[in-house]
Design an enzyme around this catalytic site. Structure first.
Site, PDB file in Angstrom:
ATOM      1  N   GLU A   1      15.987 -45.857 -72.799  1.00 49.69           N
ATOM      2  CA  GLU A   1      14.878 -47.058 -73.168  1.00 49.69           C
ATOM      3  C   GLU A   1      13.714 -46.608 -72.904  1.00 49.69           C
ATOM      4  OE1 GLU A   1      17.755 -50.317 -71.130  1.00 49.69           O
ATOM      5  OE2 GLU A   1      15.978 -50.076 -70.347  1.00 49.69           O
TER       6      GLU A   1
ATOM      7  N   CYS B   1       6.271 -46.845 -70.450  1.00 53.21           N
ATOM      8  CA  CYS B   1       7.248 -46.571 -69.264  1.00 53.21           C
ATOM      9  C   CYS B   1       8.565 -45.688 -69.983  1.00 53.21           C
ATOM     10  CB  CYS B   1       7.881 -47.810 -68.791  1.00 53.21           C
ATOM     11  SG  CYS B   1       9.127 -47.575 -67.555  1.00 53.21           S
TER      12      CYS B   1
ATOM     13  N   CYS C   1      22.249 -42.888 -64.283  1.00 54.24           N
ATOM     14  CA  CYS C   1      21.400 -42.588 -62.967  1.00 54.24           C
ATOM     15  C   CYS C   1      22.528 -42.283 -61.970  1.00 54.24           C
ATOM     16  CB  CYS C   1      20.426 -43.602 -62.772  1.00 54.24           C
ATOM     17  SG  CYS C   1      19.481 -43.158 -61.128  1.00 54.24           S
TER      18      CYS C   1
ATOM     19  N   GLY D   1      17.051 -43.677 -65.026  1.00 57.62           N
ATOM     20  CA  GLY D   1      16.966 -42.420 -64.485  1.00 57.62           C
ATOM     21  C   GLY D   1      15.961 -42.044 -63.178  1.00 57.62           C
ATOM     22  N   GLU D   2      16.456 -41.115 -62.277  1.00 56.16           N
ATOM     23  CA  GLU D   2      15.612 -40.646 -61.238  1.00 56.16           C
ATOM     24  C   GLU D   2      14.996 -39.124 -61.654  1.00 56.16           C
ATOM     25  OE1 GLU D   2      14.470 -41.717 -58.421  1.00 56.16           O
ATOM     26  OE2 GLU D   2      13.631 -39.562 -58.198  1.00 56.16           O
TER      27      GLU D   2
ATOM     28  N   SER E   1       7.886 -42.567 -60.693  1.00 53.17           N
ATOM     29  CA  SER E   1       8.442 -43.454 -59.572  1.00 53.17           C
ATOM     30  C   SER E   1       9.959 -42.673 -59.201  1.00 53.17           C
ATOM     31  CB  SER E   1       8.772 -44.577 -60.116  1.00 53.17           C
ATOM     32  OG  SER E   1       9.526 -45.530 -59.382  1.00 53.17           O
TER      33      SER E   1
ATOM     34  N   SER F   1       9.738 -46.172 -54.566  1.00 52.68           N
ATOM     35  CA  SER F   1      10.587 -47.598 -54.640  1.00 52.68           C
ATOM     36  C   SER F   1      11.129 -47.645 -53.112  1.00 52.68           C
ATOM     37  CB  SER F   1      11.608 -47.412 -55.608  1.00 52.68           C
ATOM     38  OG  SER F   1      11.302 -47.042 -56.697  1.00 52.68           O
ATOM     39  N   LEU F   2      10.522 -48.652 -52.363  1.00 56.57           N
ATOM     40  CA  LEU F   2      10.735 -48.769 -50.987  1.00 56.57           C
ATOM     41  C   LEU F   2      11.682 -49.991 -50.790  1.00 56.57           C
ATOM     42  CD1 LEU F   2       9.690 -47.471 -48.551  1.00 56.57           C
ATOM     43  CD2 LEU F   2       7.926 -49.078 -48.162  1.00 56.57           C
ATOM     44  N   HIS F   3      11.437 -51.120 -51.313  1.00 60.17           N
ATOM     45  CA  HIS F   3      12.146 -52.261 -51.165  1.00 60.17           C
ATOM     46  C   HIS F   3      12.851 -52.835 -50.018  1.00 60.17           C
ATOM     47  CE1 HIS F   3      11.633 -51.736 -55.641  1.00 60.17           C
ATOM     48  NE2 HIS F   3      12.518 -50.942 -55.734  1.00 60.17           N
TER      49      HIS F   3
HETATM   50  N1  SAH Z   1      14.743 -44.072 -60.224  1.00 57.47           N
HETATM   51  C1  SAH Z   1      13.216 -44.373 -60.161  1.00 57.47           C
HETATM   52  C2  SAH Z   1      12.805 -44.808 -61.316  1.00 57.47           C
HETATM   53  C3  SAH Z   1      13.629 -45.718 -62.246  1.00 57.47           C
HETATM   54  S1  SAH Z   1      13.563 -47.385 -61.626  1.00 57.47           S
HETATM   55  C4  SAH Z   1      12.936 -44.975 -58.821  1.00 57.47           C
HETATM   56  O1  SAH Z   1      13.820 -45.576 -58.339  1.00 57.47           O
HETATM   57  O2  SAH Z   1      11.716 -45.436 -58.567  1.00 57.47           O
HETATM   58  C5  SAH Z   1      11.878 -48.151 -61.797  1.00 57.47           C
HETATM   59  C6  SAH Z   1      11.659 -48.947 -60.875  1.00 57.47           C
HETATM   60  O3  SAH Z   1      12.150 -50.229 -61.115  1.00 57.47           O
HETATM   61  C7  SAH Z   1      11.810 -48.675 -59.506  1.00 57.47           C
HETATM   62  O4  SAH Z   1      11.047 -49.201 -58.504  1.00 57.47           O
HETATM   63  C8  SAH Z   1      13.155 -49.599 -59.096  1.00 57.47           C
HETATM   64  O5  SAH Z   1      13.570 -49.768 -57.813  1.00 57.47           O
HETATM   65  C9  SAH Z   1      12.617 -50.775 -60.096  1.00 57.47           C
HETATM   66  N2  SAH Z   1      13.880 -51.772 -60.470  1.00 57.47           N
HETATM   67  C10 SAH Z   1      15.204 -51.541 -60.670  1.00 57.47           C
HETATM   68  N3  SAH Z   1      15.828 -52.514 -61.246  1.00 57.47           N
HETATM   69  C11 SAH Z   1      15.042 -53.712 -60.877  1.00 57.47           C
HETATM   70  C12 SAH Z   1      15.033 -55.026 -60.716  1.00 57.47           C
HETATM   71  N4  SAH Z   1      16.283 -55.489 -61.207  1.00 57.47           N
HETATM   72  N5  SAH Z   1      14.207 -55.918 -60.731  1.00 57.47           N
HETATM   73  C13 SAH Z   1      12.986 -55.134 -60.163  1.00 57.47           C
HETATM   74  N6  SAH Z   1      12.839 -53.864 -60.046  1.00 57.47           N
HETATM   75  C14 SAH Z   1      13.709 -52.870 -60.372  1.00 57.47           C
END
Ligand code: SAH
Length: 371
Positions: A98, A111, A118, A172-173, A198, A221-223
């Site tokens: 994508e 993007c 992944c 992907g990462e 990211s 990506s902390l979350h």
């Molecule tokens: N693997 C990398 C990049 C791809 S994901 C990473 O983890 O950063 C890109 C961003 O989208 C990341 O911050 C990821 O945590 C976030 N993301 C993935 N699924 C999501 C969702 N359902 N809602 C909001 N953000 C999401």
């Protein structure tokens, strides 16, 4: 590796000096490599036939000897507002990735994906469904940029590259495909200052990236702000807990002086309480100087895994602000077209598998194809 010989040579993944070497095997002078490199990466043509400053015989010879990689649009979705377009591209081996294209008043943002699938297993993310299939070649990342700009009639003439931003934030990462991503950055005509990468937090690779001292922005990506919460939704945290991740972020900032962006998807009942906001503030303030980072709060996208958008976004942001933390609630674009990572690929995959298993309940896709 991108370098192979003859028909399999992935031209678009070659550096200029590798292209010179490849063409030397055909007894061609160095300036031809420079011309071809410019056609590929500046003028962004898709065939040797279009390289009009090469003799016609040479264009034919190259077309017979080499195949240039390309992307095929499998599906395209346009958001209701028309400012976000999501492409599902098919690669030469039939895999799908994508790319999301967002248009703002004075800039365009792309993007892009870095892998097919992944293997990081974040529970809220659709990209990992089906695991990792393969890494993308540098050419396949570049093509997402070139092809998307081309499809939107954007050339170097009407769209200066300084107005294009790339975020490596699709499927992907990127740090799990380190060498190819690095080469993509090296080949990209878009400057490092307009590129963000990211990561979910692969600490040794963040350290390795810091050594290259690139001008790109690192998004992490902390979350979640404590190990227990983070490990529950991001398995990578079990390998590299927050103390190590924060140390790597600090070192990255020291090495590059580039402000780090922390992504925080607000998920109802999972990471959105005031207490968790306080913990996030404490973690970041304790580990980094205030000018070294920014927090992006993102309403989580429901990918069918049962995670719901938080209604506490405003209070969460206010709590961070009261602790003098630079935070923004990111505008969600393209909600209506499943623009979060991996959602479209997942949807198409599951439709295909339901169709294969003979289930009649395959809903038609609501395509708004404007091409
Ligand atoms: N693997 C990398 C990049 C791809 S994901 C990473 O983890 O950063 C890109 C961003 O989208 C990341 O911050 C990821 O945590 C976030 N993301 C993935 N699924 C999501 C969702 N359902 N809602 C909001 N953000 C999401």
């Amino acid at each position: 590796m991108p370098m192979t010989v003859g028909a399999e040579t992935d031209f678009l993944s070659l550096t200029l000096s590798e292209l010179e070497q490849e063409l030397a095997s055909l007894k061609l002078p160095k300036f031809r490599a420079k011309q071809i490199f410019e056609w590929l990466h500046v003028k962004r043509v898709v065939s040797f036939g279009e390289m009009t400053n090469l003799p016609e015989k040479l264009r034919e010879e190259l077309s017979l000897k080499y195949a240039l990689k390309s992307l095929k649009v499998l599906q395209k979705r346009v958001s209701k507002r028309g400012d976000t377009v999501k492409y599902l591209y098919e690669l030469s081996d039939g895999q799908a990735i994508e790319t999301v294209f967002m248009q703002f008043k004075d800039r365009n943002s792309l993007c892009i994906s870095s892998q097919v699938g992944c293997r990081m297993g974040c529970t809220f993310c659709a990209s990992g469904v089906g695991g990792l299939v393969r890494n993308l070649a540098p050419s396949e990342m570049l093509l997402q940029v070139y092809e998307t700009l081309r499809l939107n009639q954007l050339s170097t003439v009407n769209c200066p590259l300084s107005t294009v931003n790339i975020v490596i934030m699709g499927i992907g990462e990127p740090l799990d495909n380190f060498d190819n991503v690095l080469r993509f950055l090296e080949l990209s005509p878009i400057g490092a200052r307009h590129i963000s990468l990211s990561t979910c937090g692969i600490v040794p690779q963040i350290d390795k990236l810091a050594e290259h001292k690139l001008g790109i922005t690192l998004s992490v990506s902390l979350h979640a702000a404590c190990d227990e919460d983070r490990s529950a939704i991001m398995p990578i945290n079990r390998a590299y807990p927050l103390s190590e991740l924060m140390r790597a972020c600090r070192d990255y900032f020291e090495a590059t002086r580039r402000r780090i962006s922390f992504e925080y998807a607000l998920i109802e009942g999972v990471n959105d309480s005031s207490e968790q906001a306080g913990r996030l503030a404490g973690l970041l303030r304790g580990e980094l100087p205030p000018h070294a980072f920014h927090v992006n709060l993102i309403p989580v996208n429901d990918t069918g895994a049962g995670f719901r958008k938080s209604v506490n976004g405003k209070a969460f942001a206010e709590m961070l602000e009261s602790r003098k933390i630079n935070a923004t609630i990111r505008r969600t674009m393209g909600d209506d077209i499943n623009a979060a990572c991996g959602q479209l690929r997942k949807e198409v995959r599951s439709q295909a598998s339901r169709a294969l298993s003979g289930c009649a309940e395959v809903k038609p896709l609501q395509w708004l194809d404007r091409s």
